[in-house]
Design an enzyme around this catalytic site. Structure first.
Site, short mmCIF file in Angstrom:
data_model
loop_
_atom_site.label_atom_id
_atom_site.label_comp_id
_atom_site.label_asym_id
_atom_site.label_seq_id
_atom_site.Cartn_x
_atom_site.Cartn_y
_atom_site.Cartn_z
N GLU A 40 0.91 -1.17 0.00
CA GLU A 40 0.00 0.00 0.00
C GLU A 40 0.93 1.20 0.00
O GLU A 40 1.55 1.49 1.02
CB GLU A 40 -0.87 0.06 1.27
N CYS A 63 -2.40 9.05 2.96
CA CYS A 63 -1.99 8.52 1.64
C CYS A 63 -3.04 8.84 0.59
O CYS A 63 -2.71 9.11 -0.56
CB CYS A 63 -1.75 7.03 1.73
P1 NAD Z 1 8.48 5.10 4.31
O1 NAD Z 1 8.35 4.28 3.08
O2 NAD Z 1 9.68 5.92 4.50
O3 NAD Z 1 8.39 4.16 5.61
C1 NAD Z 1 7.36 3.23 5.81
C2 NAD Z 1 7.90 2.08 6.63
O4 NAD Z 1 8.96 1.46 5.89
C3 NAD Z 1 8.53 2.51 7.96
O5 NAD Z 1 8.27 1.54 8.95
C4 NAD Z 1 10.01 2.56 7.64
O6 NAD Z 1 10.84 2.35 8.77
C5 NAD Z 1 10.14 1.43 6.66
N1 NAD Z 1 11.32 1.60 5.78
C6 NAD Z 1 11.87 2.77 5.37
N2 NAD Z 1 12.95 2.53 4.60
C7 NAD Z 1 13.08 1.19 4.53
C8 NAD Z 1 14.00 0.31 3.87
N3 NAD Z 1 15.05 0.79 3.17
N4 NAD Z 1 13.83 -1.03 3.99
C9 NAD Z 1 12.80 -1.53 4.72
N5 NAD Z 1 11.91 -0.75 5.37
C10 NAD Z 1 12.04 0.59 5.27
O7 NAD Z 1 7.14 5.96 4.38
P2 NAD Z 1 6.77 7.06 5.47
O8 NAD Z 1 7.47 8.32 5.11
O9 NAD Z 1 6.95 6.51 6.84
O10 NAD Z 1 5.18 7.21 5.24
C11 NAD Z 1 4.66 8.03 4.29
C12 NAD Z 1 4.28 7.25 3.05
O11 NAD Z 1 3.34 6.22 3.38
C13 NAD Z 1 3.58 8.10 2.01
O12 NAD Z 1 4.12 7.80 0.75
C14 NAD Z 1 2.13 7.63 2.09
O13 NAD Z 1 1.37 7.80 0.93
C15 NAD Z 1 2.29 6.20 2.42
N6 NAD Z 1 1.05 5.65 3.00
C16 NAD Z 1 0.31 4.81 2.22
C17 NAD Z 1 -0.89 4.30 2.71
C18 NAD Z 1 -1.73 3.36 1.87
O14 NAD Z 1 -2.57 2.67 2.43
N7 NAD Z 1 -1.53 3.30 0.57
C19 NAD Z 1 -1.32 4.65 3.99
C20 NAD Z 1 -0.53 5.51 4.76
C21 NAD Z 1 0.66 6.01 4.24
#
Ligand code: NAD
Length: 496
Positions: A266, A301
């Site tokens: 997602e 999101c």
């Molecule tokens: P992010 O991708 O930076 O982080 C999300 C998760 O992934 C965190 O737990 C983070 O620690 C982990 N992560 C980060 N880098 C990683 C790596 N290299 N390897 C493995 N795991 C890693 O996202 P964010 O900044 O925390 O959240 C914002 C984003 O989330 C926005 O793009 C938003 O649209 C999205 N989002 C999507 C939904 C949906 O249902 N589609 C819902 C909420 C948020």
């Protein structure tokens, strides 16, 4: 319950003692002893030093999850017994609803008005929904000849890693955990770096509710360390991820480089709300457009960060939207009267401010934006509305994840659909029209996982949530999410 005041919440917040240990069969420090400081973005104050897990802690969590799965206390328990435990966890959440709401508000700067009304009680409701659903899912008997019986059953998949972001810390975790546990899996939750506290509390509450040891672990830690270790672990059968598109792409790589685990994504969004020129109640539409982007400080999101409006109503609507944006009271998230809280971290606020500045340079007319002066931390930004932006301009194509709305005036319905669909994302869309036939016709043409017609960001546990394109393909919520945490197994009995 009588409504709590700002002073009440401030007093309650002073009493919160956050759990700071990881949870692997119980509360444990990280094996390395490392910790990470978690900060209240509304004040800059340190909230806690939280265990910082690395690949060794992930190994321990996977081993515990696998032992629990193979042991069968959860994975082979009767659906009714699993349902009873999930109901008890929901009850625990309801009993601790203020504490959990406060933890998310303190940790991520979320408005208490939202966490107490939506996030915390909504999480309990989702658990209850899956508890009530899980014993109503039947298998199949396939059509065979008389000499055979082919039975198709849904089996839990094993060890599920749930990796979640910081915008809805408790709720995003529950979206994953509830159906995964309901299906009989063991779950390892990795909360976001900036918002681990409600997840850690949840693990303790689940254990108190009778969830067997090892069935739910929580490993707070850095994405590129703990998250990567989960993604690459050969003992993990499924990753369910919510976060940015670029991290989602990494999880697909991790799966390819390790054990072909299933990966449900997602990811990000750049959703549009389309307002057609037949709308009579422009106040309602303006309320919807404003709520669609400024709720949760734009950190949603499915936020509709692009307004696509037909020229006939554009001036009147935009004037109203700008008025609402500039009237939003940005302030302390613990004040129930606050209209919009801070951005969830200083790092994220700096990114939003940078994009606001860049966006201003790409617009003909700019309203709002920038840092609110004299606040306790540099995380409070003003809502921003950008007029006269080219639909292909970077600010109209990049997910800001902040309170920035770009406005695109179009002449025809075809043009509206083309602009709305004109990004690589396809998570959500809004549509305002008074015409039933246009509602049906245009909604079908909008490329999005959810189209909200004459309402804002429609969402319910009973309906699937997710997107297409670079918004990912996973579906959270609904019975479809229960499906995705099971595998189909055929047992073919030949009886001669
Ligand atoms: P992010 O991708 O930076 O982080 C999300 C998760 O992934 C965190 O737990 C983070 O620690 C982990 N992560 C980060 N880098 C990683 C790596 N290299 N390897 C493995 N795991 C890693 O996202 P964010 O900044 O925390 O959240 C914002 C984003 O989330 C926005 O793009 C938003 O649209 C999205 N989002 C999507 C939904 C949906 O249902 N589609 C819902 C909420 C948020």
């Amino acid at each position: 319950m009588t409504e709590r005041t700002h002073e009440d919440w401030l007093a309650l917040a002073r009493k919160v003692v956050p759990a700071t240990t990881a949870w692997i069969g119980g509360p444990v420090p990280s094996l390395s002893g490392a910790t990470r400081t978690t900060v209240n973005p509304a004040t800059g104050a340190v909230l806690a030093e939280v265990a910082e897990c690395d690949e060794h802690d992930v190994d321990a969590a996977v081993a515990a999850a696998r032992r629990a799965f193979e042991g069968g206390a959860w994975s082979t328990a009767s659906p009714r017994d699993r349902a009873a435990v999930l109901h008890r966890i929901a009850r625990k959440i309801e009993d601790h609803v203020e504490e959990l709401a406060l933890l998310d508000s303190l940790d991520a700067g979320k408005r208490i008005a939202d966490t107490i009304a939506i996030d915390a009680p909504g999480s309990a409701a989702i658990l209850r929904w899956y508890a009530e659903s899980l014993d109503k899912v039947y298998g199949e008997v396939a059509p065979t000849g008389a000499a055979d019986l082919a039975v198709v059953t849904r089996e839990p998949l094993g060890v599920v890693a749930a990796v979640v972001p910081w915008n809805y810390p408790l709720e995003m975790a529950i979206w994953k955990i509830a159906p995964a546990l309901a299906a009989g899996n063991s779950v390892i939750l990795k909360p976001a770096e900036d918002s681990p506290l409600s997840a850690l509390r949840l693990a303790g509450l689940a254990a108190e509710a009778g969830l067997p040891d090892g069935v739910l672990s929580v490993v707070p830690g850095a994405g590129p360390v703990a998250g990567r270790a989960l993604g690459r672990h050969r003992g993990v059968d499924v990753v369910t991820f919510t976060g940015s598109t670029s991290t989602g792409q990494l999880f697909q790589q991790y799966a390819g480089q390790s054990n072909l685990k299933q990966v449900w994504l997602e990811a990000g969004g750049k959703s549009a709300v389309v307002v057609l020129d037949d709308v009579a109640d422009l106040d309602a539409a303006a309320d919807g457009v404003a709520a669609g982007i400024f709720t949760n400080t734009g950190q949603v999101c499915s936020a509709t960060s692009r307004l696509v409006v037909q020229r006939g109503v554009a001036d009147e609507l935009v004037q109203r939207v700008v008025g609402r944006a500039l009237a939003i009271d940005v302030g302390d998230p613990l004040d129930p009267a606050t209209g919009m809280g801070p951005v969830a971290s200083e790092r994220q606020a700096a990114r939003v401010l940078e994009l606001m500045e860049a966006g201003a340079a790409q617009a003909r007319e700019v309203h709002g934006g920038g840092l609110v002066p004299d606040m306790p931390a540099p995380t409070y930004v003003r809502p921003q509305v950008l007029l006269g932006v080219d639909p292909d301009a970077p600010i109209a194509q990049t997910e800001v994840f902040g309170p920035v709305l770009s406005v695109h005036v179009v002449d025809t319905v075809d043009e509206a659909v083309a602009v709305a669909n004109g990004t690589p994302y396809a998570l959500a869309a809004g549509l305002w029209t008074d015409s039933l036939s246009r509602a049906h016709g245009v909604a079908r043409r909008l490329r999005a996982g959810t189209v909200s017609v004459n309402c804002v960001d429609a969402l319910d546990v009973a309906t699937p949530f997710g997107g297409f394109g670079q918004s990912g393909y996973g579906r959270d919520l609904s019975l479809h999410a229960l499906d995705k945490f099971t595998g189909l197994k055929t047992t073919w009995i030949h009886h001669g």
